[in-house]
Motif scaffolding. Structure first.
Motif, mmCIF file in Angstrom:
data_model
loop_
_atom_site.group_PDB
_atom_site.id
_atom_site.type_symbol
_atom_site.label_atom_id
_atom_site.label_comp_id
_atom_site.label_asym_id
_atom_site.label_seq_id
_atom_site.Cartn_x
_atom_site.Cartn_y
_atom_site.Cartn_z
ATOM 1 N N LEU A 279 -8.784 -8.688 -8.545
ATOM 2 C CA LEU A 279 -9.956 -7.817 -8.420
ATOM 3 C C LEU A 279 -10.960 -8.351 -7.405
ATOM 4 N N GLN A 280 -10.930 -9.664 -7.150
ATOM 5 C CA GLN A 280 -11.918 -10.282 -6.267
ATOM 6 C C GLN A 280 -11.495 -10.275 -4.800
ATOM 7 N N ARG A 281 -10.270 -9.814 -4.503
ATOM 8 C CA ARG A 281 -9.827 -9.785 -3.113
ATOM 9 C C ARG A 281 -10.438 -8.602 -2.383
ATOM 10 N N ASP A 282 -10.478 -8.692 -1.061
ATOM 11 C CA ASP A 282 -11.012 -7.617 -0.223
ATOM 12 C C ASP A 282 -9.861 -6.675 0.123
ATOM 13 N N HIS A 283 -9.654 -5.671 -0.722
ATOM 14 C CA HIS A 283 -8.520 -4.777 -0.528
ATOM 15 C C HIS A 283 -8.698 -3.885 0.697
ATOM 16 N N ALA A 284 -9.944 -3.615 1.076
ATOM 17 C CA ALA A 284 -10.178 -2.815 2.284
ATOM 18 C C ALA A 284 -9.618 -3.526 3.513
ATOM 19 N N LYS A 285 -9.832 -4.836 3.600
ATOM 20 C CA LYS A 285 -9.278 -5.608 4.716
ATOM 21 C C LYS A 285 -7.756 -5.680 4.638
ATOM 22 N N GLU A 286 -7.232 -5.788 3.428
ATOM 23 C CA GLU A 286 -5.775 -5.824 3.262
ATOM 24 C C GLU A 286 -5.148 -4.514 3.726
ATOM 25 N N PHE A 287 -5.783 -3.392 3.375
ATOM 26 C CA PHE A 287 -5.279 -2.090 3.811
ATOM 27 C C PHE A 287 -5.409 -1.934 5.324
ATOM 28 N N GLU A 288 -6.478 -2.469 5.886
ATOM 29 C CA GLU A 288 -6.654 -2.413 7.338
ATOM 30 C C GLU A 288 -5.533 -3.169 8.046
ATOM 31 N N LEU A 290 -2.479 -3.734 6.830
ATOM 32 C CA LEU A 290 -1.248 -2.963 6.668
ATOM 33 C C LEU A 290 -1.232 -1.736 7.573
ATOM 34 N N ASP A 291 -2.383 -1.127 7.764
ATOM 35 C CA ASP A 291 -2.470 0.031 8.651
ATOM 36 C C ASP A 291 -2.071 -0.350 10.079
ATOM 37 N N GLU A 292 -2.605 -1.479 10.561
ATOM 38 C CA GLU A 292 -2.265 -1.951 11.898
ATOM 39 C C GLU A 292 -0.781 -2.337 11.979
ATOM 40 N N TYR A 293 -0.284 -2.930 10.934
ATOM 41 C CA TYR A 293 1.111 -3.370 10.927
ATOM 42 C C TYR A 293 2.068 -2.170 10.986
ATOM 43 N N PHE A 294 1.828 -1.179 10.126
ATOM 44 C CA PHE A 294 2.751 -0.049 10.080
ATOM 45 C C PHE A 294 2.661 0.832 11.317
ATOM 46 N N LYS A 295 1.503 0.816 11.994
ATOM 47 C CA LYS A 295 1.408 1.526 13.273
ATOM 48 C C LYS A 295 2.414 0.975 14.270
ATOM 49 N N ALA A 296 2.601 -0.359 14.223
ATOM 50 C CA ALA A 296 3.534 -1.007 15.145
ATOM 51 C C ALA A 296 4.961 -0.950 14.618
ATOM 52 N N THR A 301 11.549 0.048 5.657
ATOM 53 C CA THR A 301 11.695 0.199 4.208
ATOM 54 C C THR A 301 10.940 -0.932 3.518
ATOM 55 N N VAL A 302 10.107 -0.578 2.557
ATOM 56 C CA VAL A 302 9.274 -1.555 1.848
ATOM 57 C C VAL A 302 9.673 -1.610 0.384
ATOM 58 N N GLN A 303 9.994 -2.802 -0.080
ATOM 59 C CA GLN A 303 10.204 -3.039 -1.512
ATOM 60 C C GLN A 303 8.944 -3.696 -2.073
ATOM 61 N N LEU A 304 8.340 -3.062 -3.041
ATOM 62 C CA LEU A 304 7.085 -3.548 -3.628
ATOM 63 C C LEU A 304 7.355 -4.268 -4.941
ATOM 64 N N GLN A 325 1.012 6.413 3.539
ATOM 65 C CA GLN A 325 0.046 6.955 2.598
ATOM 66 C C GLN A 325 0.528 6.860 1.149
ATOM 67 N N GLU A 326 1.823 7.097 0.914
ATOM 68 C CA GLU A 326 2.343 7.026 -0.463
ATOM 69 C C GLU A 326 2.185 5.614 -1.030
ATOM 70 N N LEU A 327 2.522 4.614 -0.216
ATOM 71 C CA LEU A 327 2.364 3.225 -0.641
ATOM 72 C C LEU A 327 0.892 2.886 -0.855
ATOM 73 N N LYS A 328 0.035 3.344 0.052
ATOM 74 C CA LYS A 328 -1.403 3.063 -0.056
ATOM 75 C C LYS A 328 -1.983 3.652 -1.338
ATOM 76 N N THR A 329 -1.578 4.881 -1.666
ATOM 77 C CA THR A 329 -2.051 5.521 -2.895
ATOM 78 C C THR A 329 -1.593 4.734 -4.123
ATOM 79 N N TYR A 330 -0.357 4.268 -4.071
ATOM 80 C CA TYR A 330 0.194 3.486 -5.187
ATOM 81 C C TYR A 330 -0.595 2.201 -5.376
ATOM 82 N N LEU A 331 -0.882 1.505 -4.263
ATOM 83 C CA LEU A 331 -1.628 0.241 -4.352
ATOM 84 C C LEU A 331 -3.076 0.464 -4.773
#
Length: 1010
Positions: A279-288, A290-296, A301-304, A325-331
């Motif tokens: 709960l104390q992690r910065d999930h906004a930065k983590e999503f940012e 992942l967003d940059e990573y998946f753009k490239a 295929t991602v196993q969670l 987006q599906e993975l982001k919604t899940y997380l």
């Protein structure tokens, strides 16, 4: 009689990241906890100095205690990756005194020993991860204490600038705030990307740029972020003269790194830490990121999988054209719960891994080998960088620090094969050059080491993989770069320690030596301040410079000032064994009781009349060759009555002197007169047997434990829920109101265990481990509940952590030993129990725990008798070995120091065995009364008589309030102890709001019936 401590010792728990006002927990009426302004941060001052690519930050904090109680303060704060505390000072008699380095375990032992004498000590220690804790005592009523903390930092490169960052986004106004920043020898004006307010700006003063601010009742509007332009092709070198012809050097080396595109994986494993601390992690930065990573990556295929107290493979996601987006919604809908157990990690069938975690494994050790590269991602200020670096280094991945660096910058480590620094060419003039391990060049590299000449060159090697392809040379010249104002040796030591801590187990001794030599807080070295020079001499700790002369005189004088450590525990154990054997061999008879008339008790020349039969103080060292008379229970004198240390008690013509046990040994000095009891027909029929040639009575009885129900308000929400799923759903709903309340997790886990869902119960219970870092009170609470639930592997792990943190406590060895016994390892259990009797203790801690050998002797002999022929007894003193089976044994343990909890056992005759009446007519025996510390207290009865026995506890004095909540109790209840027919039941609970200290009312926790 007992005399409760007049002033409550309140442990203030500050969670402080140099970016927020400390949170202080204080008790409400009834035992709840709330954030309070009783202790405030009165003044905060920063002094920041920057030269080249290094900085030194000095933070001075003044805390004010607005209460009428003495308090101990605990301030916990994280520091950036690779940074450690290199200076600590505490005000002594109005003047700041610098700390000195001491081994971590010794520093904690000395601090707590001095604290018990109400003398001013202060300690700063590194706790798990890159987190630090200072303990300050005392903070007197309506008074202030000042703490100063210094840390050195190597600046990071951001684009074409070196950047200094100090978070200042406080949530509350600070009564007095000061900030001064000095940048030395810079041609260009430092650029303020962020600043506290509009009035803060740099002004040139000679060759120094200075910016400062001083405000009252100040609420900052921004952080401090300074950009220092860097010449891309020019290395900067600082050197410091050392002993002999040696120089410490530190060089900032710009590197024109050419990155190669990395082959992207087809399958990616994302391991998402969804423990409570997530709960104390910065999930906004983590999503940012992942967003940059998946753009490239575009199509992958991602196993969670999730990691908390267990490992859960969840779902597979197909990322098409960068759409995740599906993975982001899940997380976004993840529930964060449970402790963190890296021992549960498992391999997935993927090409690479991303591990999102703070690296703080609170419920198990990392002992796993990944089969593919793991890139660890940190977004939290409180993180175990060493653990995450180790995982990445061992697997072939890298650490991405998106808390300190922008995700757009760090994502390059996932997309490109970056140029790495591989080491230096051999140069006989250079030694101890760091980093030694390969690392990303990242556009600039910091090299530090020792040169035995004032002028030489350093050839740096760079490459992709392990093959050097680029060579760069820098020059060391003391005439051009020597500085007198900066201690480069500390930067060198900090850099070396940071690398050594990646492999701490094999480097522990060297880390310890570096910490002590350079005054740096490490995993093995703490910084301590003491009030007077006599204490430095007593504990043989070299004091700071201003006390050195007086210290040397004391040490040379030959006066015996050294700590008189308690080393004769073995002799006491031998005497206790003989005492127990005499008691065990005494034939106690039951006698019928008749009503007795009222007697007069003379207290301090005043006459009080009580309905009592007798009041006799029995010595635990008395000769029990005959049975004592059967006095009934005697309640304590209430708080508003006399507290005289010595009182005359006149009972039936006998005079007894009863003094409060100021030290644990004092209670042993009181003699007792013993009379024979009349036999009685009400004797229990027992089976007779033999153990090792000793006649043993095995009584037919049963144990009934009482469910001590929580009286917390939230329990009402769970009254009508009858399935584990509904209980857990309600738990998650209610949790937001009790996120930092340990009792909440204990109570709900209990409900889940009762609902027969061990998996969910353990998940909720293990969350307690994520509430704080290196908190023995929380871990003892966990240990108690794990023992109760027979989760043996985890109670072993938890108790071993407590032992690592608190090797000065005999209870730490005992808890670990009993956990090993439960886990089927009797030889190890025996060895650790025996260590308690062979260790030495400071006099203060020995006094606190005097009498514990009585409990240890019973447990040693129980282990031996139940494992005949299976144990190696060659190291065990034969004088301690005795068969001592009993029909009844009860042991009371608690999780807090400075606490007084009593065990009461009332037999079928109505006679109560308690602290003031430790021997009963039928042979009941109570161990020494622990008026502080962690206990334990033990009741023994060799032969039970027919009828019911009542077991109670009494909270006489809970003298410590902390983040761990109310005191937790573990009661161990046995019948036919140390026989082949032994039965055990455990009771775990915390003090309830309705329970008042020292009120004479016990909490019923169990019954025996024979």
């Amino acid at each position: 009689m007992k005399n409760p401590i007049a002033l409550l010792l309140l442990i203030l728990s500050f969670q402080f990241s140099f970016a927020q006002i400390p949170i202080i927990e204080t008790p409400l009426k009834g035992g709840d906890y709330q954030v309070s302004n009783n202790v405030v941060l009165q003044k905060l001052s920063y002094d920041v100095k920057i030269t080249g690519n290094i900085s030194t930050t000095i933070a001075t904090m003044v805390f004010r205690n607005n209460t009428s109680r003495i308090m101990e303060g605990r301030l916990t704060f994280p520091l950036p990756e690779g940074v450690s505390v290199s200076g600590y000072a505490l005000d002594i008699n109005g003047k700041l005194r610098n700390a000195v380095p001491v081994e971590k375990a010794k520093a904690k032992e000395v601090f707590e020993s001095i604290e018990k004498r109400n003398v001013d000590p202060g300690i700063l220690e590194k706790v798990e991860g890159n987190n630090f804790r200072t303990r300050i005592y005392p903070i007197n009523p309506n008074s202030e204490r000042t703490v100063q903390i210094t840390y050195n930092q190597i600046l990071k490169k951001v684009e074409n600038n070196l950047q200094y960052y100090l978070p200042l986004d406080y949530t509350s106004a600070i009564p007095n705030f000061n900030l001064k920043t000095s940048v030395f020898e810079k041609i260009n004006t430092p650029k303020l990307e962020e600043k506290p307010d509009g009035s803060f700006d740099f002004v040139k003063n000679g060759n120094v740029w200075v910016a400062e601010i001083s405000k009252s009742n100040y609420k900052t509007t921004g952080n401090l972020k300074i950009n220092l332009p860097q010449n891309e092709n020019e290395s900067s070198v600082l050197m410091q003269k050392a002993s002999g012809n040696n120089f410490y050097f530190l060089a900032n080396v710009p590197v024109n790194s050419i990155s190669k595109a990395k082959k992207m994986p087809e399958t990616l494993g994302i391991i998402w830490d969804n423990s409570l601390s997530g709960l104390q992690r910065d999930h906004a930065k983590e999503f940012e990121l992942l967003d940059e990573y998946f753009k490239a990556a575009k199509n992958i295929t991602v196993q969670l999988a999730f990691i908390n107290n267990e490992f859960e493979e969840r779902k597979t996601f197909k990322i098409n054209n960068g759409n995740w987006q599906e993975l982001k919604t899940y997380l976004n809908n993840v529930n964060y719960d449970g402790g963190t157990d890296f021992s549960q990690l498992k391999n997935l069938n993927v090409d690479e891994y991303l591990l999102f975690s703070d690296g703080l494994s609170s419920f198990g050790d990392f002992n796993f080998n990944f089969n593919k590269p793991v890139y660890t991602i940190v977004s939290s200020p409180k993180a175990n960088f060493s653990q995450l670096k180790f995982i990445s280094l061992k697997s072939g991945g890298e650490l991405l620090n998106i808390h300190q660096n922008h995700p757009n910058q760090e994502v390059r480590k996932l997309l490109f094969q970056n140029l790495k620094f591989l080491g230096i060419k051999d140069n006989h003039n250079l030694a101890e050059v760091y980093p030694k391990l390969p690392q990303n060049a990242e556009d600039n590299l910091v090299i530090t080491g020792i040169s035995d000449t004032d002028e030489t060159s350093v050839n740096l090697l760079f490459g992709y993989g392990n093959t050097p392809v680029v060579e760069k040379m820098i020059f060391l010249n003391s005439k051009e770069s020597t500085t007198k104002d900066w201690d480069i040796s500390k930067f060198w030591a900090q850099k070396k320690i940071s690398e050594l801590e990646l492999f701490e187990d094999v480097n522990k001794e060297e880390i310890n030596n570096l910490g002590k030599q350079f005054g740096i807080a490490t995993n093995n070295t703490s910084l301590i301040v003491m009030e007077n020079v006599q204490d430095y001499a007593r504990y043989e700790i070299l004091p700071p410079a201003e006390l050195r002369k007086e210290y040397d005189v004391m040490m040379k004088s030959g006066a015996d000032l050294r700590d008189k450590r308690m080393t004769d525990l073995m002799k006491q154990a031998e005497n206790m064994t003989e005492n127990l054997k005499k008691w065990w061999n005494t034939e106690f008879k039951n006698e019928k009781k008749y009503p007795q008339p009222k007697s007069k008790i003379i207290l301090n020349d005043s006459v009080r009349t009580q309905n009592i039969e007798e009041m006799v103080v029995y010595s635990s060292d008395a000769d029990y060759s005959s049975s004592p008379p059967p006095p009934p229970s005697v309640d304590r004198v209430t708080e508003n009555e006399s507290r005289a240390e010595l009182q005359e008690v006149v009972v039936q013509g006998y005079t007894r002197s009863e003094s409060r046990r100021q030290t644990a040994s004092a209670s042993r000095t009181v003699s007792s007169e013993i009379t024979m009891s009349r036999p009685n027909a009400n004797v229990l029929n027992v089976m007779e047997g033999k153990i090792g040639g000793v006649n043993v009575s095995i009584a037919k009885g049963k144990i009934t434990t009482i469910d001590v129900k929580s009286d917390q308000e939230y329990m009402k929400s769970f009254e009508k829920l009858n399935t584990a799923e509904s209980i857990y759903a309600e738990y998650l709903i209610q949790r937001k109101n009790y996120l930092q309340t340990p009792s909440y997790y204990l109570d709900i886990s209990k409900i889940l265990f009762q609902a027969k869902d061990k998996k969910l119960g353990l998940k909720v219970l293990s969350s307690v481990a994520d509430l704080d870092i290196e908190n023995e009170e929380l871990y003892k609470l966990l240990y108690y509940k794990l023992k109760e639930q027979n989760i043996n592997d985890k109670q072993v792990w938890i108790s071993k952590k407590i032992l690592d943190w608190r090797p000065m406590d005999p209870q730490s060895y005992r808890d670990y030993a009993l956990a090993l016994e439960d886990d089927g390892k009797p030889q190890e259990a025996l060895d650790y129990l025996y260590q308690i009797l062979t260790k030495s203790y400071t006099q203060e801690l020995a006094n606190r725990d005097d009498g514990i050998e009585e409990t240890i002797i019973m447990e040693l002999n129980s282990l031996i008798s139940r494992n005949k022929g299976k144990l190696n007894l060659s190291k065990i003193n034969p004088k301690l070995i005795a068969d001592l089976p009993v029909n009844i044994r009860v042991v009371l343990n608690w999780n807090k120091d400075n606490t007084d909890i009593d065990l009461w056992v009332t037999d079928p005759n109505g006679e109560k065995c308690m602290y003031s009446h430790k021997q009963t007519a039928i042979g009941g025996r109570l161990s020494d009364d622990f008026t502080g510390g962690f206990g334990p207290e033990q009741f023994l009865l060799k032969k039970a008589i027919k009828g019911k026995y009542k077991i109670e506890t009494n909270f006489f004095g809970e003298n410590q309030v902390s983040i761990s909540g109310p005191t937790a109790i573990l009661a161990e209840i046995y019948i036919n102890y140390a026989t082949g027919k032994q039965e055990r039941k455990l009771v775990v609970f915390q003090k309830q709001k309705k329970s008042k200290e020292g009120n004479g009312d016990g909490v019923l926790i169990g019954e025996f019936e024979f």
